[in-house]
Design a protein around this motif. Structure first.
Motif, PDB file in Angstrom:
ATOM      1  N   GLY A  42       0.816  -1.210   0.000  1.00 53.36           N
ATOM      2  CA  GLY A  42       0.000   0.000   0.000  1.00 53.36           C
ATOM      3  C   GLY A  42       0.853   1.265   0.000  1.00 53.36           C
ATOM      4  O   GLY A  42       0.534   2.243  -0.682  1.00 53.36           O
ATOM      5  N   LEU A  43       1.948   1.223   0.761  1.00 52.34           N
ATOM      6  CA  LEU A  43       2.848   2.382   0.813  1.00 52.34           C
ATOM      7  C   LEU A  43       3.472   2.648  -0.548  1.00 52.34           C
ATOM      8  O   LEU A  43       3.489   3.789  -1.030  1.00 52.34           O
ATOM      9  N   MET A  44       3.977   1.596  -1.189  1.00 50.91           N
ATOM     10  CA  MET A  44       4.610   1.759  -2.490  1.00 50.91           C
ATOM     11  C   MET A  44       3.592   2.200  -3.547  1.00 50.91           C
ATOM     12  O   MET A  44       3.913   2.985  -4.443  1.00 50.91           O
ATOM     13  N   ARG A  45       2.354   1.700  -3.441  1.00 49.86           N
ATOM     14  CA  ARG A  45       1.313   2.117  -4.377  1.00 49.86           C
ATOM     15  C   ARG A  45       1.031   3.609  -4.226  1.00 49.86           C
ATOM     16  O   ARG A  45       0.868   4.331  -5.228  1.00 49.86           O
ATOM     17  N   THR A  46       0.971   4.068  -2.998  1.00 49.45           N
ATOM     18  CA  THR A  46       0.713   5.489  -2.748  1.00 49.45           C
ATOM     19  C   THR A  46       1.837   6.355  -3.303  1.00 49.45           C
ATOM     20  O   THR A  46       1.581   7.391  -3.940  1.00 49.45           O
ATOM     21  N   ILE A  47       3.079   5.947  -3.076  1.00 47.87           N
ATOM     22  CA  ILE A  47       4.216   6.702  -3.598  1.00 47.87           C
ATOM     23  C   ILE A  47       4.184   6.734  -5.125  1.00 47.87           C
ATOM     24  O   ILE A  47       4.470   7.770  -5.750  1.00 47.87           O
ATOM     25  N   LEU A  48       3.816   5.599  -5.738  1.00 46.54           N
ATOM     26  CA  LEU A  48       3.731   5.546  -7.196  1.00 46.54           C
ATOM     27  C   LEU A  48       2.681   6.523  -7.708  1.00 46.54           C
ATOM     28  O   LEU A  48       2.905   7.252  -8.687  1.00 46.54           O
ATOM     29  N   ILE A  49       1.515   6.537  -7.065  1.00 45.13           N
ATOM     30  CA  ILE A  49       0.446   7.447  -7.489  1.00 45.13           C
ATOM     31  C   ILE A  49       0.906   8.902  -7.369  1.00 45.13           C
ATOM     32  O   ILE A  49       0.680   9.719  -8.272  1.00 45.13           O
ATOM     33  N   LEU A  50       1.554   9.230  -6.272  1.00 46.36           N
ATOM     34  CA  LEU A  50       2.062  10.594  -6.087  1.00 46.36           C
ATOM     35  C   LEU A  50       3.072  10.948  -7.168  1.00 46.36           C
ATOM     36  O   LEU A  50       3.057  12.064  -7.720  1.00 46.36           O
ATOM     37  N   ASN A  51       3.955  10.014  -7.494  1.00 45.10           N
ATOM     38  CA  ASN A  51       4.952  10.268  -8.531  1.00 45.10           C
ATOM     39  C   ASN A  51       4.306  10.470  -9.897  1.00 45.10           C
ATOM     40  O   ASN A  51       4.745  11.317 -10.687  1.00 45.10           O
ATOM     41  N   VAL A  52       3.269   9.673 -10.196  1.00 46.75           N
ATOM     42  CA  VAL A  52       2.561   9.827 -11.467  1.00 46.75           C
ATOM     43  C   VAL A  52       1.924  11.218 -11.547  1.00 46.75           C
ATOM     44  O   VAL A  52       1.989  11.892 -12.587  1.00 46.75           O
TER      45      VAL A  52
END
Length: 273
Positions: free
Chosen positions: A221-231
């Motif tokens: 979940g943490l990595m998914r959130t970081i990915l979304i923020l980066n996108v």
């Protein structure tokens, strides 16, 4: 002879975290700060400001912080705000939310009007009124820091960041000093009740809420959130060139927030799963 000590970006971020926890401990021990809702970061930041002032005034030591990391973290901050701005949640506010929105806009205009008038009467430099009005007083430190590069570039204000930070800090502290006692008086007068004052504040979901909704904080979940923020930030970078080609000047943080607002309201409808 004064001595300048450079503080690299990684060390500056580490010190900022330490300063935050210093503010947490100070607020936990001083009841007045909690009653006035002074944020932990502001309490720690004021302490850090006093320490750096003392070093410069009495020891001739000036700390030069590298702030590249700050500018990057601001993009994550405003992207996160945008991702939480769901129109469906806003509509649930109903009439009270509409009243609050109207009052906020009115006070925003009042703040900017006072800033413009005061700047003109005092003969302050052009452009400084932006740093004394709603950008600092409603937007806060993050907003004013994001605007200062544009203000500095267009109006040749070398101390724009310092003025903006001072204005935002003064507004935050004075607002808390006035708002805290006023809110407490209204709560007592109306006999309002809520969470026990002894309870620890919760950021995000409480344990009970997490169990009810099935939410869980995991490494995935943490990595998914970081990915979304980066996108979101990457899309904002691309839009920055488009906006600039149209002759408009918008700070990157604002594009990040607008992009996040659009994605969080459109994507779930197009791809519910």
């Amino acid at each position: 002879m004064d001595t300048t000590i450079p503080v690299p970006g990684f060390m500056a971020v580490t010190l900022a975290i330490v300063v935050f926890f210093a503010g947490v401990h100070i607020n936990a021990r001083i009841t007045a700060l909690r009653d006035w809702n002074i944020p932990d970061a502001v309490t720690g930041g004021l302490l850090a400001a006093l320490v750096t002032l003392a070093l410069r005034s009495f020891a001739g030591i000036e700390l030069a912080f590298q702030l590249d990391a700050r500018d990057t973290l601001l993009l994550y901050f405003f992207s996160g705000i945008g991702l939480n701005a769901r129109l469906s949640d806003l509509l649930k506010g109903g009439r009270p939310f509409l009243i609050l929105l109207v009052l906020t806009v009115l006070f925003l205009l009042v703040q900017d009007g006072v800033a413009l008038a005061a700047s003109h009467l005092l003969g302050l430099p052009d452009g400084i009124a932006v740093l004394l009005g709603s950008a600092a007083l409603i937007g806060g430190h993050g907003t004013v820091l994001a605007w200062t590069p544009i203000i500095s570039e267009n109006f040749a204000l070398t101390n724009a960041a310092e003025v903006g930070i001072a204005s935002a800090t003064m507004g935050l502290v004075l607002g808390s000093v006035v708002g805290g006692p006023v809110a407490r008086a209204i709560i007592r007068r109306e006999g309002l009740t809520g969470t026990s004052l002894e309870a620890d504040p919760v950021v995000g979901l409480s344990v009970e809420q997490a169990e009810e909704t099935g939410a869980d904080i995991t490494h995935i979940g943490l990595m998914r959130t970081i990915l979304i923020l980066n996108v979101v930030i990457l899309i904002a970078y691309a839009l920055e060139e488009v906006v600039a080609s149209l002759g408009l000047k918008l700070p990157l943080f604002l594009l990040c927030m607008l992009t996040a607002i659009a994605l969080t309201n459109i994507v779930p409808r197009l791809a519910p799963r």
